[in-house]
Scaffold this motif. Sequence first.
Motif, PDB file in Angstrom:
ATOM      1  N   TYR A  77       0.842  -1.190   0.000  1.00 50.97           N
ATOM      2  CA  TYR A  77       0.000   0.000   0.000  1.00 50.97           C
ATOM      3  C   TYR A  77       0.879   1.242   0.000  1.00 50.97           C
ATOM      4  CZ  TYR A  77      -3.079  -3.654   1.666  1.00 50.97           C
ATOM      5  OH  TYR A  77      -3.771  -4.813   1.787  1.00 50.97           O
ATOM      6  N   GLY A  78       0.278   2.386   0.164  1.00 46.94           N
ATOM      7  CA  GLY A  78       1.030   3.623   0.226  1.00 46.94           C
ATOM      8  C   GLY A  78       0.121   4.770  -0.107  1.00 46.94           C
ATOM      9  N   PRO A  79       0.683   5.948  -0.285  1.00 45.54           N
ATOM     10  CA  PRO A  79      -0.143   7.096  -0.647  1.00 45.54           C
ATOM     11  C   PRO A  79      -0.930   6.807  -1.928  1.00 45.54           C
ATOM     12  CG  PRO A  79       2.070   7.796  -0.077  1.00 45.54           C
ATOM     13  CD  PRO A  79       2.091   6.295  -0.142  1.00 45.54           C
ATOM     14  N   ALA A  80      -2.163   7.246  -1.951  1.00 41.31           N
ATOM     15  CA  ALA A  80      -3.029   7.022  -3.111  1.00 41.31           C
ATOM     16  C   ALA A  80      -2.762   8.035  -4.218  1.00 41.31           C
ATOM     17  CB  ALA A  80      -4.494   7.083  -2.692  1.00 41.31           C
ATOM     18  N   ARG A  81      -2.294   9.219  -3.834  1.00 38.78           N
ATOM     19  CA  ARG A  81      -2.027  10.278  -4.803  1.00 38.78           C
ATOM     20  C   ARG A  81      -0.531  10.309  -5.124  1.00 38.78           C
ATOM     21  NH1 ARG A  81      -4.198  15.447  -2.206  1.00 38.78           N
ATOM     22  NH2 ARG A  81      -3.155  16.321  -4.012  1.00 38.78           N
ATOM     23  N   PRO A  82      -0.175  10.791  -6.315  1.00 39.60           N
ATOM     24  CA  PRO A  82       1.245  10.911  -6.664  1.00 39.60           C
ATOM     25  C   PRO A  82       1.982  11.808  -5.668  1.00 39.60           C
ATOM     26  CG  PRO A  82      -0.118  11.232  -8.606  1.00 39.60           C
ATOM     27  CD  PRO A  82      -1.041  11.204  -7.418  1.00 39.60           C
ATOM     28  N   VAL A  83       3.197  11.425  -5.363  1.00 45.02           N
ATOM     29  CA  VAL A  83       4.041  12.200  -4.452  1.00 45.02           C
ATOM     30  C   VAL A  83       4.971  13.066  -5.301  1.00 45.02           C
ATOM     31  CG1 VAL A  83       5.834  12.041  -2.682  1.00 45.02           C
ATOM     32  CG2 VAL A  83       3.905  10.451  -2.659  1.00 45.02           C
ATOM     33  N   ALA A  84       5.105  14.320  -4.915  1.00 44.81           N
ATOM     34  CA  ALA A  84       5.992  15.240  -5.634  1.00 44.81           C
ATOM     35  C   ALA A  84       7.414  14.681  -5.658  1.00 44.81           C
ATOM     36  CB  ALA A  84       5.980  16.606  -4.946  1.00 44.81           C
ATOM     37  N   ALA A  85       8.155  15.027  -6.688  1.00 45.30           N
ATOM     38  CA  ALA A  85       9.560  14.626  -6.768  1.00 45.30           C
ATOM     39  C   ALA A  85      10.285  15.165  -5.539  1.00 45.30           C
ATOM     40  CB  ALA A  85      10.192  15.155  -8.050  1.00 45.30           C
ATOM     41  N   LEU A  86      11.021  14.301  -4.888  1.00 45.11           N
ATOM     42  CA  LEU A  86      11.691  14.663  -3.639  1.00 45.11           C
ATOM     43  C   LEU A  86      13.170  14.927  -3.868  1.00 45.11           C
ATOM     44  CD1 LEU A  86       9.999  11.894  -1.474  1.00 45.11           C
ATOM     45  CD2 LEU A  86       9.478  14.351  -1.439  1.00 45.11           C
ATOM     46  N   PRO A  87      13.757  15.809  -3.060  1.00 46.87           N
ATOM     47  CA  PRO A  87      15.191  16.077  -3.191  1.00 46.87           C
ATOM     48  C   PRO A  87      16.002  14.819  -2.873  1.00 46.87           C
ATOM     49  CG  PRO A  87      14.169  17.579  -1.591  1.00 46.87           C
ATOM     50  CD  PRO A  87      13.133  16.603  -2.017  1.00 46.87           C
ATOM     51  N   THR A  88      17.095  14.632  -3.572  1.00 48.43           N
ATOM     52  CA  THR A  88      17.903  13.421  -3.385  1.00 48.43           C
ATOM     53  C   THR A  88      18.580  13.363  -2.023  1.00 48.43           C
ATOM     54  OG1 THR A  88      19.790  14.439  -4.506  1.00 48.43           O
ATOM     55  CG2 THR A  88      18.289  13.103  -5.857  1.00 48.43           C
ATOM     56  N   ASP A  89      18.719  14.496  -1.315  1.00 49.97           N
ATOM     57  CA  ASP A  89      19.345  14.442   0.008  1.00 49.97           C
ATOM     58  C   ASP A  89      18.493  13.654   1.001  1.00 49.97           C
ATOM     59  OD1 ASP A  89      17.464  16.740   0.219  1.00 49.97           O
ATOM     60  OD2 ASP A  89      18.390  16.967   2.210  1.00 49.97           O
ATOM     61  N   LEU A  90      17.221  13.460   0.700  1.00 50.77           N
ATOM     62  CA  LEU A  90      16.369  12.674   1.598  1.00 50.77           C
ATOM     63  C   LEU A  90      16.778  11.202   1.622  1.00 50.77           C
ATOM     64  CD1 LEU A  90      12.751  14.067   1.128  1.00 50.77           C
ATOM     65  CD2 LEU A  90      14.185  14.176   3.160  1.00 50.77           C
ATOM     66  N   ARG A  91      17.475  10.746   0.596  1.00 51.43           N
ATOM     67  CA  ARG A  91      17.899   9.339   0.552  1.00 51.43           C
ATOM     68  C   ARG A  91      18.806   8.998   1.725  1.00 51.43           C
ATOM     69  NH1 ARG A  91      19.195   9.160  -5.948  1.00 51.43           N
ATOM     70  NH2 ARG A  91      17.051   9.602  -6.594  1.00 51.43           N
ATOM     71  N   SER A  92      19.768   9.863   2.017  1.00 53.27           N
ATOM     72  CA  SER A  92      20.673   9.573   3.141  1.00 53.27           C
ATOM     73  C   SER A  92      19.936   9.671   4.473  1.00 53.27           C
ATOM     74  CB  SER A  92      21.894  10.494   3.113  1.00 53.27           C
ATOM     75  OG  SER A  92      21.493  11.845   3.214  1.00 53.27           O
ATOM     76  N   HIS A  93      19.005  10.600   4.601  1.00 50.08           N
ATOM     77  CA  HIS A  93      18.201  10.692   5.829  1.00 50.08           C
ATOM     78  C   HIS A  93      17.341   9.438   6.005  1.00 50.08           C
ATOM     79  CE1 HIS A  93      19.324  14.784   6.708  1.00 50.08           C
ATOM     80  NE2 HIS A  93      18.897  15.209   5.533  1.00 50.08           N
ATOM     81  N   ALA A  94      16.759   8.968   4.908  1.00 51.84           N
ATOM     82  CA  ALA A  94      15.916   7.773   4.963  1.00 51.84           C
ATOM     83  C   ALA A  94      16.739   6.540   5.331  1.00 51.84           C
ATOM     84  CB  ALA A  94      15.200   7.569   3.629  1.00 51.84           C
ATOM     85  N   ALA A  95      17.928   6.400   4.741  1.00 48.71           N
ATOM     86  CA  ALA A  95      18.792   5.258   5.054  1.00 48.71           C
ATOM     87  C   ALA A  95      19.211   5.279   6.518  1.00 48.71           C
ATOM     88  CB  ALA A  95      20.018   5.258   4.142  1.00 48.71           C
ATOM     89  N   ALA A  96      19.545   6.457   7.028  1.00 47.87           N
ATOM     90  CA  ALA A  96      19.945   6.575   8.440  1.00 47.87           C
ATOM     91  C   ALA A  96      18.772   6.258   9.367  1.00 47.87           C
ATOM     92  CB  ALA A  96      20.474   7.984   8.715  1.00 47.87           C
ATOM     93  N   ALA A  97      17.585   6.737   9.024  1.00 47.56           N
ATOM     94  CA  ALA A  97      16.403   6.451   9.849  1.00 47.56           C
ATOM     95  C   ALA A  97      16.117   4.955   9.873  1.00 47.56           C
ATOM     96  CB  ALA A  97      15.190   7.221   9.324  1.00 47.56           C
ATOM     97  N   LEU A  98      16.212   4.290   8.721  1.00 47.72           N
ATOM     98  CA  LEU A  98      15.979   2.842   8.678  1.00 47.72           C
ATOM     99  C   LEU A  98      17.011   2.089   9.517  1.00 47.72           C
ATOM    100  CD1 LEU A  98      15.001   2.196   4.948  1.00 47.72           C
ATOM    101  CD2 LEU A  98      13.520   2.131   6.965  1.00 47.72           C
TER     102      LEU A  98
END
Length: 160
Positions: free
Chosen positions: A72-93
């Motif tokens: 599942y996930g958001p039903a609506r399209p998500v705006a293009a996100l900045p690539t710096d979020l990738r490192s934040h997401a990896a660290a959070a995981l």
Amino acid sequence: MTAWGTRPYDNDEAASFAVRLDALPPEDHDAFIRTALTREPAELRRHWQEAVAAAAVVAVQCPTGRLLDIGYGPARPVAALPTDLRSHAAAALALVSEGQHDTDSPASATLHALWRARTASLRETLITDSAPSPAQVPGSMHLPPVRPHTTTGPRRTLAP
């Protein structure tokens, strides 16, 4: 929290996160997802379901993320996100994964192992797609891309 599976959105907190994300205008997606990924460690562990859900949104926007099975996930399209979020997401995981421990129940232990594997796959996508390409590293040789791991079953992608 009620969980019904091992994918990022297979629990009530993550489903609620998706509903709240859907309600936001596209220009607010970055800030909402960034907040979920950059909380203080204690808060991040407390809201780990939202952190995993936010990381999944970021991961599916990676070049190899289209192959991820996030359910599942958001039903609506998500705006293009900045690539710096990738490192934040990896660290959070990494942070929330280290706080999750196996249980004594064999059934729960099996589900937990599958959850950990899926979370590791998200993190691997984020790390791999965050690394500079060989063309960006002086003196590096160009190697062919590694073929990403594929999953079976229905796939949900979030259009940028």
